[in-house]
Scaffold this motif. Structure first.
Motif, PDB file in Angstrom:
ATOM      1  N   SER A 124       0.814  -1.224   0.000  1.00 35.48           N
ATOM      2  CA  SER A 124       0.000   0.000   0.000  1.00 35.48           C
ATOM      3  C   SER A 124       0.843   1.268   0.000  1.00 35.48           C
ATOM      4  O   SER A 124       0.363   2.324  -0.425  1.00 35.48           O
ATOM      5  CB  SER A 124      -0.947   0.004   1.205  1.00 35.48           C
ATOM      6  N   ILE A 125       2.063   1.167   0.465  1.00 38.84           N
ATOM      7  CA  ILE A 125       2.974   2.314   0.441  1.00 38.84           C
ATOM      8  C   ILE A 125       3.804   2.306  -0.833  1.00 38.84           C
ATOM      9  O   ILE A 125       3.949   3.331  -1.503  1.00 38.84           O
ATOM     10  CB  ILE A 125       3.893   2.306   1.693  1.00 38.84           C
ATOM     11  N   VAL A 126       4.336   1.143  -1.194  1.00 36.12           N
ATOM     12  CA  VAL A 126       5.256   1.042  -2.329  1.00 36.12           C
ATOM     13  C   VAL A 126       4.562   1.325  -3.662  1.00 36.12           C
ATOM     14  O   VAL A 126       5.104   2.051  -4.496  1.00 36.12           O
ATOM     15  CB  VAL A 126       5.960  -0.342  -2.344  1.00 36.12           C
ATOM     16  N   VAL A 127       3.367   0.762  -3.874  1.00 35.05           N
ATOM     17  CA  VAL A 127       2.697   0.924  -5.175  1.00 35.05           C
ATOM     18  C   VAL A 127       2.459   2.400  -5.519  1.00 35.05           C
ATOM     19  O   VAL A 127       2.872   2.850  -6.586  1.00 35.05           O
ATOM     20  CB  VAL A 127       1.401   0.085  -5.255  1.00 35.05           C
ATOM     21  N   PRO A 128       1.827   3.195  -4.659  1.00 38.42           N
ATOM     22  CA  PRO A 128       1.647   4.612  -5.030  1.00 38.42           C
ATOM     23  C   PRO A 128       2.979   5.358  -5.214  1.00 38.42           C
ATOM     24  O   PRO A 128       3.081   6.216  -6.101  1.00 38.42           O
ATOM     25  CB  PRO A 128       0.857   5.204  -3.856  1.00 38.42           C
ATOM     26  N   LEU A 129       3.976   5.041  -4.398  1.00 39.73           N
ATOM     27  CA  LEU A 129       5.279   5.693  -4.559  1.00 39.73           C
ATOM     28  C   LEU A 129       5.924   5.342  -5.888  1.00 39.73           C
ATOM     29  O   LEU A 129       6.428   6.224  -6.597  1.00 39.73           O
ATOM     30  CB  LEU A 129       6.222   5.316  -3.411  1.00 39.73           C
ATOM     31  N   VAL A 130       5.903   4.068  -6.239  1.00 41.90           N
ATOM     32  CA  VAL A 130       6.496   3.638  -7.509  1.00 41.90           C
ATOM     33  C   VAL A 130       5.748   4.261  -8.685  1.00 41.90           C
ATOM     34  O   VAL A 130       6.366   4.741  -9.634  1.00 41.90           O
ATOM     35  CB  VAL A 130       6.528   2.091  -7.607  1.00 41.90           C
ATOM     36  N   VAL A 131       4.423   4.280  -8.612  1.00 42.98           N
ATOM     37  CA  VAL A 131       3.636   4.893  -9.684  1.00 42.98           C
ATOM     38  C   VAL A 131       3.998   6.375  -9.811  1.00 42.98           C
ATOM     39  O   VAL A 131       4.202   6.876 -10.919  1.00 42.98           O
ATOM     40  CB  VAL A 131       2.121   4.701  -9.453  1.00 42.98           C
ATOM     41  N   ALA A 132       4.090   7.075  -8.691  1.00 42.64           N
ATOM     42  CA  ALA A 132       4.443   8.504  -8.728  1.00 42.64           C
ATOM     43  C   ALA A 132       5.823   8.723  -9.334  1.00 42.64           C
ATOM     44  O   ALA A 132       6.017   9.626 -10.147  1.00 42.64           O
ATOM     45  CB  ALA A 132       4.377   9.094  -7.321  1.00 42.64           C
ATOM     46  N   ILE A 133       6.759   7.883  -8.953  1.00 44.63           N
ATOM     47  CA  ILE A 133       8.126   8.000  -9.492  1.00 44.63           C
ATOM     48  C   ILE A 133       8.130   7.695 -10.985  1.00 44.63           C
ATOM     49  O   ILE A 133       8.705   8.453 -11.785  1.00 44.63           O
ATOM     50  CB  ILE A 133       9.100   7.076  -8.731  1.00 44.63           C
ATOM     51  N   LEU A 134       7.500   6.587 -11.380  1.00 37.08           N
ATOM     52  CA  LEU A 134       7.500   6.193 -12.785  1.00 37.08           C
ATOM     53  C   LEU A 134       6.709   7.154 -13.660  1.00 37.08           C
ATOM     54  O   LEU A 134       6.966   7.260 -14.858  1.00 37.08           O
ATOM     55  CB  LEU A 134       6.959   4.768 -12.936  1.00 37.08           C
ATOM     56  N   PHE A 135       5.775   7.864 -13.061  1.00 36.58           N
ATOM     57  CA  PHE A 135       4.994   8.855 -13.803  1.00 36.58           C
ATOM     58  C   PHE A 135       5.914   9.933 -14.366  1.00 36.58           C
ATOM     59  O   PHE A 135       5.642  10.507 -15.413  1.00 36.58           O
ATOM     60  CB  PHE A 135       3.946   9.479 -12.878  1.00 36.58           C
ATOM     61  N   LEU A 192      -2.948  -1.310 -13.918  1.00 36.90           N
ATOM     62  CA  LEU A 192      -1.843  -0.532 -13.367  1.00 36.90           C
ATOM     63  C   LEU A 192      -0.605  -0.618 -14.253  1.00 36.90           C
ATOM     64  O   LEU A 192       0.037   0.396 -14.536  1.00 36.90           O
ATOM     65  CB  LEU A 192      -1.526  -1.008 -11.945  1.00 36.90           C
ATOM     66  N   ILE A 193      -0.294  -1.796 -14.720  1.00 45.89           N
ATOM     67  CA  ILE A 193       0.872  -1.987 -15.594  1.00 45.89           C
ATOM     68  C   ILE A 193       0.694  -1.206 -16.891  1.00 45.89           C
ATOM     69  O   ILE A 193       1.611  -0.486 -17.321  1.00 45.89           O
ATOM     70  CB  ILE A 193       1.111  -3.490 -15.859  1.00 45.89           C
ATOM     71  N   LEU A 194      -0.466  -1.314 -17.525  1.00 41.49           N
ATOM     72  CA  LEU A 194      -0.706  -0.596 -18.779  1.00 41.49           C
ATOM     73  C   LEU A 194      -0.708   0.917 -18.571  1.00 41.49           C
ATOM     74  O   LEU A 194      -0.191   1.671 -19.401  1.00 41.49           O
ATOM     75  CB  LEU A 194      -2.036  -1.046 -19.396  1.00 41.49           C
ATOM     76  N   TYR A 195      -1.268   1.353 -17.465  1.00 44.11           N
ATOM     77  CA  TYR A 195      -1.306   2.783 -17.134  1.00 44.11           C
ATOM     78  C   TYR A 195       0.117   3.339 -16.992  1.00 44.11           C
ATOM     79  O   TYR A 195       0.436   4.395 -17.524  1.00 44.11           O
ATOM     80  CB  TYR A 195      -2.101   2.969 -15.840  1.00 44.11           C
ATOM     81  N   ILE A 196       0.959   2.595 -16.298  1.00 42.33           N
ATOM     82  CA  ILE A 196       2.352   3.026 -16.118  1.00 42.33           C
ATOM     83  C   ILE A 196       3.077   3.045 -17.463  1.00 42.33           C
ATOM     84  O   ILE A 196       3.787   4.010 -17.782  1.00 42.33           O
ATOM     85  CB  ILE A 196       3.078   2.116 -15.102  1.00 42.33           C
ATOM     86  N   ILE A 197       2.890   2.006 -18.269  1.00 48.25           N
ATOM     87  CA  ILE A 197       3.539   1.950 -19.589  1.00 48.25           C
ATOM     88  C   ILE A 197       3.116   3.150 -20.428  1.00 48.25           C
ATOM     89  O   ILE A 197       3.949   3.802 -21.065  1.00 48.25           O
ATOM     90  CB  ILE A 197       3.217   0.620 -20.311  1.00 48.25           C
ATOM     91  N   TYR A 198       1.826   3.445 -20.437  1.00 51.70           N
ATOM     92  CA  TYR A 198       1.339   4.574 -21.221  1.00 51.70           C
ATOM     93  C   TYR A 198       2.007   5.875 -20.776  1.00 51.70           C
ATOM     94  O   TYR A 198       2.515   6.646 -21.599  1.00 51.70           O
ATOM     95  CB  TYR A 198      -0.187   4.716 -21.119  1.00 51.70           C
ATOM     96  N   HIS A 199       2.029   6.122 -19.490  1.00 48.84           N
ATOM     97  CA  HIS A 199       2.567   7.390 -19.001  1.00 48.84           C
ATOM     98  C   HIS A 199       4.090   7.464 -19.083  1.00 48.84           C
ATOM     99  O   HIS A 199       4.640   8.569 -19.043  1.00 48.84           O
ATOM    100  CB  HIS A 199       2.046   7.684 -17.594  1.00 48.84           C
ATOM    101  N   MET A 200       4.761   6.321 -19.208  1.00 51.82           N
ATOM    102  CA  MET A 200       6.208   6.344 -19.400  1.00 51.82           C
ATOM    103  C   MET A 200       6.581   6.565 -20.870  1.00 51.82           C
ATOM    104  O   MET A 200       7.724   6.873 -21.175  1.00 51.82           O
ATOM    105  CB  MET A 200       6.838   5.038 -18.890  1.00 51.82           C
ATOM    106  N   THR A 201       5.615   6.386 -21.763  1.00 53.81           N
ATOM    107  CA  THR A 201       5.901   6.529 -23.194  1.00 53.81           C
ATOM    108  C   THR A 201       5.167   7.712 -23.821  1.00 53.81           C
ATOM    109  O   THR A 201       5.372   8.000 -24.996  1.00 53.81           O
ATOM    110  CB  THR A 201       5.500   5.248 -23.956  1.00 53.81           C
ATOM    111  N   SER A 202       4.317   8.381 -23.069  1.00 57.91           N
ATOM    112  CA  SER A 202       3.481   9.434 -23.632  1.00 57.91           C
ATOM    113  C   SER A 202       3.367  10.600 -22.664  1.00 57.91           C
ATOM    114  O   SER A 202       3.386  10.417 -21.452  1.00 57.91           O
ATOM    115  CB  SER A 202       2.066   8.884 -23.897  1.00 57.91           C
ATOM    116  N   GLU A 203       3.238  11.775 -23.235  1.00 59.80           N
ATOM    117  CA  GLU A 203       2.988  12.956 -22.414  1.00 59.80           C
ATOM    118  C   GLU A 203       1.543  12.890 -21.919  1.00 59.80           C
ATOM    119  O   GLU A 203       0.665  12.357 -22.594  1.00 59.80           O
ATOM    120  CB  GLU A 203       3.201  14.239 -23.219  1.00 59.80           C
ATOM    121  N   SER A 204       1.304  13.453 -20.747  1.00 58.43           N
ATOM    122  CA  SER A 204      -0.055  13.492 -20.219  1.00 58.43           C
ATOM    123  C   SER A 204      -0.942  14.336 -21.122  1.00 58.43           C
ATOM    124  O   SER A 204      -0.488  15.323 -21.700  1.00 58.43           O
ATOM    125  CB  SER A 204      -0.063  14.071 -18.800  1.00 58.43           C
ATOM    126  N   THR A 205      -2.180  13.954 -21.242  1.00 56.50           N
ATOM    127  CA  THR A 205      -3.155  14.676 -22.047  1.00 56.50           C
ATOM    128  C   THR A 205      -3.897  15.648 -21.146  1.00 56.50           C
ATOM    129  O   THR A 205      -4.308  15.289 -20.048  1.00 56.50           O
ATOM    130  CB  THR A 205      -4.148  13.686 -22.694  1.00 56.50           C
TER     131      THR A 205
END
Length: 177
Positions: free
Chosen positions: A19-30, A88-101
């Motif tokens: 619960s702590i690691v997932v949001p942190l990793v997502v924020a970092i990878l964003f 979650l995996i697809l969301y991270i992949i998208y945001h690592m390869t694309s600018e936010s809309t």
């Protein structure tokens, strides 16, 4: 054999870490952008569909347990967790390869979009420990406690799934292909 209390403590420890690691990793990878990789613009409708399917399966799971079908309920809930992980995996992949809309609308719809988006983001973080805790209670056979958690978890998870679809539908006209 481990006693139930020890198993529950182990689950709780793991749930806290996840619960702590997932949001942190997502924020970092964003903030990480992969150069040289083609934009994955085809992913948003896929992960919006996954959110919609999750919502449908959540409702089906509730219907299954209300009809006394514990086995189907468990399979559907496990599927919902799996779908959430794929999302979650697809969301991270998208945001690592694309600018936010950016949302391009204006007026009341813009405010409505941001209210839904912000509540979706906050509740998607809140729901992680709730889902895991509720699932663990059921897995451990602590059904009374499981039901109490589920009464809180279910509506939040359902809102996150549905609001994910709504956010996608509202922003989809502004995606760059």
């Amino acid at each position: 054999m481990e006693d139930l209390a020890l198993k529950e403590r182990k689950f709780n420890r793991l749930i806290t870490i996840v619960s702590i690691v997932v949001p942190l990793v997502v924020a970092i990878l964003f903030g990480v952008k992969i150069d040289g990789v083609e934009r994955m613009g085809f992913l948003p409708p896929i992960y919006a569909t996954i959110n919609g399917l999750t919502a449908i399966l959540l409702i089906a799971a509730i219907m299954a347990i209300k009809n006394g079908n514990q086995s189907l309920h468990q399979k559907l809930m496990t599927s919902c967790i799996g779908l959430s992980l794929v999302f979650l995996i697809l969301y991270i992949i998208y945001h690592m390869t694309s600018e936010s809309t950016s949302y391009g609308g204006d007026g009341i719809l813009k405010y409505l979009y941001f209210i839904i988006l912000i509540s979706h983001i906050i509740l998607s973080i809140v729901v992680i420990p709730l889902v895991l805790k509720t699932y663990a209670k059921g897995y451990l056979g602590k059904y009374e406690s499981h039901r109490k958690f589920a009464k809180i978890t279910f509506p939040i998870w359902l809102y996150v799934a549905i609001s994910g679809v709504v956010v996608y539908l509202m922003i989809s006209p502004y995606y760059i292909n």
